[in-house]
Design a protein around this motif. Structure first.
Motif, PDB file in Angstrom:
ATOM      1  N   ALA A  77     -22.800  45.036  52.841  1.00 30.55           N
ATOM      2  CA  ALA A  77     -24.192  44.590  52.706  1.00 30.55           C
ATOM      3  C   ALA A  77     -24.731  44.923  51.324  1.00 30.55           C
ATOM      4  CB  ALA A  77     -25.051  45.243  53.782  1.00 30.55           C
ATOM      5  N   ALA A  78     -24.377  46.089  50.779  1.00 31.78           N
ATOM      6  CA  ALA A  78     -24.814  46.460  49.434  1.00 31.78           C
ATOM      7  C   ALA A  78     -24.177  45.542  48.400  1.00 31.78           C
ATOM      8  CB  ALA A  78     -24.452  47.910  49.151  1.00 31.78           C
ATOM      9  N   ARG A  79     -22.912  45.231  48.589  1.00 34.05           N
ATOM     10  CA  ARG A  79     -22.222  44.335  47.654  1.00 34.05           C
ATOM     11  C   ARG A  79     -22.846  42.932  47.684  1.00 34.05           C
ATOM     12  NH1 ARG A  79     -15.985  43.610  48.737  1.00 34.05           N
ATOM     13  NH2 ARG A  79     -16.862  42.557  50.558  1.00 34.05           N
ATOM     14  N   ARG A  80     -23.256  42.481  48.860  1.00 34.04           N
ATOM     15  CA  ARG A  80     -23.915  41.179  48.966  1.00 34.04           C
ATOM     16  C   ARG A  80     -25.206  41.164  48.154  1.00 34.04           C
ATOM     17  NH1 ARG A  80     -25.460  39.358  54.908  1.00 34.04           N
ATOM     18  NH2 ARG A  80     -23.259  39.895  55.161  1.00 34.04           N
ATOM     19  N   ALA A  81     -25.956  42.255  48.205  1.00 30.92           N
ATOM     20  CA  ALA A  81     -27.195  42.351  47.429  1.00 30.92           C
ATOM     21  C   ALA A  81     -26.905  42.316  45.931  1.00 30.92           C
ATOM     22  CB  ALA A  81     -27.939  43.633  47.795  1.00 30.92           C
ATOM     23  N   ILE A  82     -25.831  42.991  45.498  1.00 26.05           N
ATOM     24  CA  ILE A  82     -25.448  42.989  44.088  1.00 26.05           C
ATOM     25  C   ILE A  82     -25.152  41.573  43.618  1.00 26.05           C
ATOM     26  CG2 ILE A  82     -23.694  43.768  42.431  1.00 26.05           C
ATOM     27  CD1 ILE A  82     -23.330  46.248  44.300  1.00 26.05           C
ATOM     28  N   PHE A  83     -24.357  40.852  44.377  1.00 25.94           N
ATOM     29  CA  PHE A  83     -24.002  39.487  43.995  1.00 25.94           C
ATOM     30  C   PHE A  83     -25.212  38.557  44.026  1.00 25.94           C
ATOM     31  CE2 PHE A  83     -19.426  40.319  45.587  1.00 25.94           C
ATOM     32  CZ  PHE A  83     -19.101  40.870  44.374  1.00 25.94           C
ATOM     33  N   THR A  84     -26.103  38.772  44.971  1.00 26.45           N
ATOM     34  CA  THR A  84     -27.321  37.965  45.028  1.00 26.45           C
ATOM     35  C   THR A  84     -28.179  38.199  43.796  1.00 26.45           C
ATOM     36  OG1 THR A  84     -27.359  38.016  47.450  1.00 26.45           O
ATOM     37  CG2 THR A  84     -29.429  37.486  46.343  1.00 26.45           C
ATOM     38  N   GLY A  85     -28.336  39.460  43.411  1.00 25.57           N
ATOM     39  CA  GLY A  85     -29.130  39.794  42.238  1.00 25.57           C
ATOM     40  C   GLY A  85     -28.615  39.128  40.985  1.00 25.57           C
ATOM     41  N   PHE A  86     -27.314  39.136  40.812  1.00 26.14           N
ATOM     42  CA  PHE A  86     -26.779  38.548  39.597  1.00 26.14           C
ATOM     43  C   PHE A  86     -26.665  37.039  39.658  1.00 26.14           C
ATOM     44  CE2 PHE A  86     -26.189  42.768  38.158  1.00 26.14           C
ATOM     45  CZ  PHE A  86     -26.352  42.617  36.787  1.00 26.14           C
ATOM     46  N   ALA A 118     -33.730  34.204  24.627  1.00 24.77           N
ATOM     47  CA  ALA A 118     -32.804  33.603  25.586  1.00 24.77           C
ATOM     48  C   ALA A 118     -31.358  33.958  25.253  1.00 24.77           C
ATOM     49  CB  ALA A 118     -32.983  32.090  25.619  1.00 24.77           C
ATOM     50  N   GLY A 119     -31.036  33.972  23.952  1.00 23.92           N
ATOM     51  CA  GLY A 119     -29.687  34.334  23.540  1.00 23.92           C
ATOM     52  C   GLY A 119     -29.361  35.777  23.873  1.00 23.92           C
ATOM     53  N   ALA A 120     -30.303  36.671  23.581  1.00 24.65           N
ATOM     54  CA  ALA A 120     -30.101  38.085  23.897  1.00 24.65           C
ATOM     55  C   ALA A 120     -30.022  38.295  25.400  1.00 24.65           C
ATOM     56  CB  ALA A 120     -31.244  38.917  23.310  1.00 24.65           C
ATOM     57  N   VAL A 126     -24.218  39.003  30.657  1.00 27.73           N
ATOM     58  CA  VAL A 126     -22.781  39.285  30.675  1.00 27.73           C
ATOM     59  C   VAL A 126     -22.538  40.792  30.758  1.00 27.73           C
ATOM     60  CG1 VAL A 126     -20.629  39.094  29.365  1.00 27.73           C
ATOM     61  CG2 VAL A 126     -22.250  37.185  29.396  1.00 27.73           C
ATOM     62  N   ALA A 127     -23.238  41.547  29.905  1.00 27.86           N
ATOM     63  CA  ALA A 127     -23.092  43.003  29.919  1.00 27.86           C
ATOM     64  C   ALA A 127     -23.532  43.584  31.254  1.00 27.86           C
ATOM     65  CB  ALA A 127     -23.917  43.618  28.783  1.00 27.86           C
ATOM     66  N   GLY A 128     -24.677  43.097  31.738  1.00 29.33           N
ATOM     67  CA  GLY A 128     -25.206  43.605  32.995  1.00 29.33           C
ATOM     68  C   GLY A 128     -24.328  43.253  34.171  1.00 29.33           C
ATOM     69  N   LEU A 129     -23.796  42.026  34.177  1.00 24.58           N
ATOM     70  CA  LEU A 129     -22.929  41.607  35.271  1.00 24.58           C
ATOM     71  C   LEU A 129     -21.688  42.474  35.336  1.00 24.58           C
ATOM     72  CD1 LEU A 129     -22.375  39.525  37.503  1.00 24.58           C
ATOM     73  CD2 LEU A 129     -21.264  38.090  35.788  1.00 24.58           C
ATOM     74  N   ALA A 130     -21.063  42.698  34.177  1.00 25.84           N
ATOM     75  CA  ALA A 130     -19.866  43.532  34.144  1.00 25.84           C
ATOM     76  C   ALA A 130     -20.176  44.977  34.532  1.00 25.84           C
ATOM     77  CB  ALA A 130     -19.247  43.483  32.744  1.00 25.84           C
ATOM     78  N   GLY A 131     -21.192  45.551  33.870  1.00 27.75           N
ATOM     79  CA  GLY A 131     -21.526  46.949  34.123  1.00 27.75           C
ATOM     80  C   GLY A 131     -22.082  47.185  35.501  1.00 27.75           C
ATOM     81  N   PHE A 132     -22.964  46.277  35.952  1.00 31.13           N
ATOM     82  CA  PHE A 132     -23.639  46.509  37.217  1.00 31.13           C
ATOM     83  C   PHE A 132     -22.712  46.325  38.399  1.00 31.13           C
ATOM     84  CE2 PHE A 132     -27.242  45.770  40.229  1.00 31.13           C
ATOM     85  CZ  PHE A 132     -27.895  46.951  39.964  1.00 31.13           C
ATOM     86  N   ILE A 133     -21.827  45.334  38.318  1.00 26.66           N
ATOM     87  CA  ILE A 133     -20.866  45.164  39.414  1.00 26.66           C
ATOM     88  C   ILE A 133     -19.945  46.380  39.497  1.00 26.66           C
ATOM     89  CG2 ILE A 133     -18.813  43.854  40.130  1.00 26.66           C
ATOM     90  CD1 ILE A 133     -20.272  41.313  39.411  1.00 26.66           C
ATOM     91  N   VAL A 134     -19.484  46.865  38.345  1.00 32.11           N
ATOM     92  CA  VAL A 134     -18.656  48.074  38.341  1.00 32.11           C
ATOM     93  C   VAL A 134     -19.451  49.263  38.872  1.00 32.11           C
ATOM     94  CG1 VAL A 134     -17.493  49.770  36.860  1.00 32.11           C
ATOM     95  CG2 VAL A 134     -17.131  47.320  36.490  1.00 32.11           C
TER      96      VAL A 134
END
Length: 235
Positions: A77-86, A118-120, A126-134
């Motif tokens: 359930a926590a992992r589902r929330a992570i994927f939803t957020g991103f 928007a570029g930043a 990308v940084a957040g997706l990698a770091g936050f999923i880990v």
């Protein structure tokens, strides 16, 4: 309930089902915090020798919500929330880029600034997706791993242990990618950014531990599908 079913329930950690009204509210708050953090993180911030980004304002709260989700509802359930957020963050980035290419009105003078943000933001996605999923995956995994061993006891160990491991993984991965996005170029500044970011986020979660305790207790008491092992006492 048979004696075999009772024994099985006592030997496993308890988690609630996700069908109640509390889970979607937590996921919604979690998602909003992730989006706000990524937008504010586009600005590098310095307090004297301390280097960070604007995400420090609310980002640690995502781990508080992550702890609540993991403790009450379990790893999946926590992992589902992570994927939803991103997924929502990716949608936001896509909307920003579509907006960039829309024809600007004659009176609009901030096209270049909007493109820079928007570029930043995209780089930080990308940084957040990698770091936050880990980080969040480690966070949820540690909470559940310790809970399988301690049941309802030693909640403080689950929360602090998961914070220490999860924030370390998140911060190292995120900062390795985000440093260049926000303009950090020297190794010394990178170490400053990474180490102080990890210490700050971990300290915030420890300070907020009493609040996290109360939120977890509140939801457990009102979550109809949460059934702790018989005789278990949370402390």
């Amino acid at each position: 309930m048979t004696s075999e079913q009772t024994a099985d329930r006592q030997s496993h950690a308890a988690f609630a089902q996700v069908g109640s009204s509390y889970y979607p509210v937590l996921v919604a708050v979690f998602t909003a915090l992730v989006i706000v953090s990524n937008i504010t993180a586009t600005k590098g911030v310095a307090f004297g020798p301390i280097i960070t980004d604007g995400g420090f304002i609310v980002f640690p709260l995502t781990y508080v919500i992550g702890d609540v989700l993991s403790e009450v509802y379990g790893f999946k359930a926590a992992r589902r929330a992570i994927f939803t957020g991103f997924a929502m963050n990716i949608l936001a980035a896509a909307a920003f880029w579509v907006t960039i290419y829309l024809p600007a009105a004659d009176f609009y003078e901030n096209q270049e600034h909007f493109e820079n943000i928007a570029g930043a933001y995209t780089g930080l996605i990308v940084a957040g997706l990698a770091g936050f999923i880990v980080g969040q995956t480690l966070n949820a995994w540690v909470v559940v791993l310790i809970k399988e061993r301690t049941k309802e006891k030693h909640l403080w160990a689950r929360l602090i242990g998961s914070t220490f491991v999860g924030q370390l993984g998140d911060t190292v991965v995120f900062c390795a990618i985000a440093a260049g996005v926000i303009g950090i170029t020297s190794f010394g500044d990178f170490v400053n950014y990474t180490a102080l970011g990890w210490l700050y986020k971990t300290a915030i979660e420890v300070v907020m531990l009493p609040i996290t305790y109360r939120v977890i207790g509140f939801i457990k008491r009102r979550e109809p599908t949460y059934r702790p092992a018989a005789g278990a006492v949370e402390r």
